[in-house]
Write a protein that holds these residues in place. Structure first.
Motif, PDB file in Angstrom:
ATOM      1  N   ASN A  41       0.839  -1.195   0.000  1.00 11.35           N
ATOM      2  CA  ASN A  41       0.000   0.000   0.000  1.00 11.35           C
ATOM      3  C   ASN A  41       0.873   1.243   0.000  1.00 11.35           C
ATOM      4  O   ASN A  41       2.082   1.170   0.196  1.00 11.35           O
ATOM      5  N   ILE A  54      -3.319   4.298   1.543  1.00  5.36           N
ATOM      6  CA  ILE A  54      -4.029   4.159   0.269  1.00  5.36           C
ATOM      7  C   ILE A  54      -3.929   2.715  -0.216  1.00  5.36           C
ATOM      8  O   ILE A  54      -2.831   2.150  -0.291  1.00  5.36           O
ATOM      9  N   SER A  55      -5.099   2.145  -0.526  1.00  5.63           N
ATOM     10  CA  SER A  55      -5.163   0.795  -1.084  1.00  5.63           C
ATOM     11  C   SER A  55      -6.228   0.784  -2.177  1.00  5.63           C
ATOM     12  O   SER A  55      -6.894   1.789  -2.418  1.00  5.63           O
ATOM     13  N   LYS A  56      -6.386  -0.357  -2.832  1.00  6.07           N
ATOM     14  CA  LYS A  56      -7.397  -0.508  -3.882  1.00  6.07           C
ATOM     15  C   LYS A  56      -8.563  -1.310  -3.327  1.00  6.07           C
ATOM     16  O   LYS A  56      -8.510  -2.536  -3.289  1.00  6.07           O
ATOM     17  N   LYS A  57      -9.601  -0.654  -2.869  1.00  3.45           N
ATOM     18  CA  LYS A  57     -10.809  -1.320  -2.376  1.00  3.45           C
ATOM     19  C   LYS A  57     -10.491  -2.546  -1.525  1.00  3.45           C
ATOM     20  O   LYS A  57     -10.844  -3.671  -1.858  1.00  3.45           O
ATOM     21  N   LYS A  59      -7.756  -4.073  -1.116  1.00  2.00           N
ATOM     22  CA  LYS A  59      -6.676  -4.902  -1.645  1.00  2.00           C
ATOM     23  C   LYS A  59      -5.444  -4.011  -1.750  1.00  2.00           C
ATOM     24  O   LYS A  59      -5.560  -2.807  -1.956  1.00  2.00           O
ATOM     25  N   CYS A  61      -2.156  -2.084  -3.246  1.00  3.30           N
ATOM     26  CA  CYS A  61      -1.833  -1.487  -4.550  1.00  3.30           C
ATOM     27  C   CYS A  61      -0.912  -2.406  -5.348  1.00  3.30           C
ATOM     28  O   CYS A  61      -1.002  -2.488  -6.569  1.00  3.30           O
ATOM     29  N   HIS A  62       0.016  -3.063  -4.655  1.00  3.64           N
ATOM     30  CA  HIS A  62       0.943  -4.034  -5.249  1.00  3.64           C
ATOM     31  C   HIS A  62       0.973  -5.261  -4.346  1.00  3.64           C
ATOM     32  O   HIS A  62       0.705  -5.163  -3.152  1.00  3.64           O
ATOM     33  N   LYS A  86       2.602   0.567 -12.093  1.00  4.15           N
ATOM     34  CA  LYS A  86       1.219   1.045 -12.115  1.00  4.15           C
ATOM     35  C   LYS A  86       1.190   2.564 -12.135  1.00  4.15           C
ATOM     36  O   LYS A  86       2.054   3.222 -11.561  1.00  4.15           O
ATOM     37  N   TRP A  88      -1.100   6.056 -11.380  1.00  2.00           N
ATOM     38  CA  TRP A  88      -2.176   6.552 -10.527  1.00  2.00           C
ATOM     39  C   TRP A  88      -2.380   8.036 -10.821  1.00  2.00           C
ATOM     40  O   TRP A  88      -1.431   8.755 -11.112  1.00  2.00           O
ATOM     41  N   THR A  92      -6.155  12.490  -7.373  1.00  3.37           N
ATOM     42  CA  THR A  92      -6.892  11.535  -6.546  1.00  3.37           C
ATOM     43  C   THR A  92      -6.081  11.140  -5.318  1.00  3.37           C
ATOM     44  O   THR A  92      -6.586  11.103  -4.199  1.00  3.37           O
TER      45      THR A  92
END
Length: 100
Positions: A41, A54-57, A59, A61-62, A86, A88, A92
């Motif tokens: 994250n 910060i994460s992806k819902k 999950k 980020c990596h 990735k 971003w 945001t």
């Protein structure tokens, strides 16, 4: 160290965010810092405090350590130990806030 003095650092911890070695980080134009964690994250720092993780819902980020972070023309680019690069959206990430 060259002078024989040891550098002293501060340890940051916020809420449920655990301590992590930092491999990749970038200073943002407004003075905040974005760093990667060992678990994949990103942490957005404001001053000496972690503003948000910060994460992806729910999950990461990596899958694994974020090795490097770059800022290029309004985009943040992360390089993970998982072999992925990735992209971003800067606005945001920079305006991210805590959600329950």
């Amino acid at each position: 160290t060259f002078t024989g003095l040891k550098l002293q650092g501060d340890i940051g911890k916020f809420g449920r965010t655990e301590l992590s070695d930092i491999s990749g980080y970038v200073e943002l134009p407004d003075g905040k810092v974005l760093s990667g964690t060992e678990w994949g994250n990103m942490l957005l720092w404001d001053g000496g405090l972690i503003k948000v993780e910060i994460s992806k819902k729910k999950k990461p980020c990596h899958n694994g350590t974020i090795e490097d972070i770059f800022l290029d023309e309004g985009e943040l680019i992360t390089v993970g130990a998982d072999g992925y690069i990735k992209v971003w959206d800067f606005d945001t990430i920079d305006s991210a806030d805590i959600t329950e």
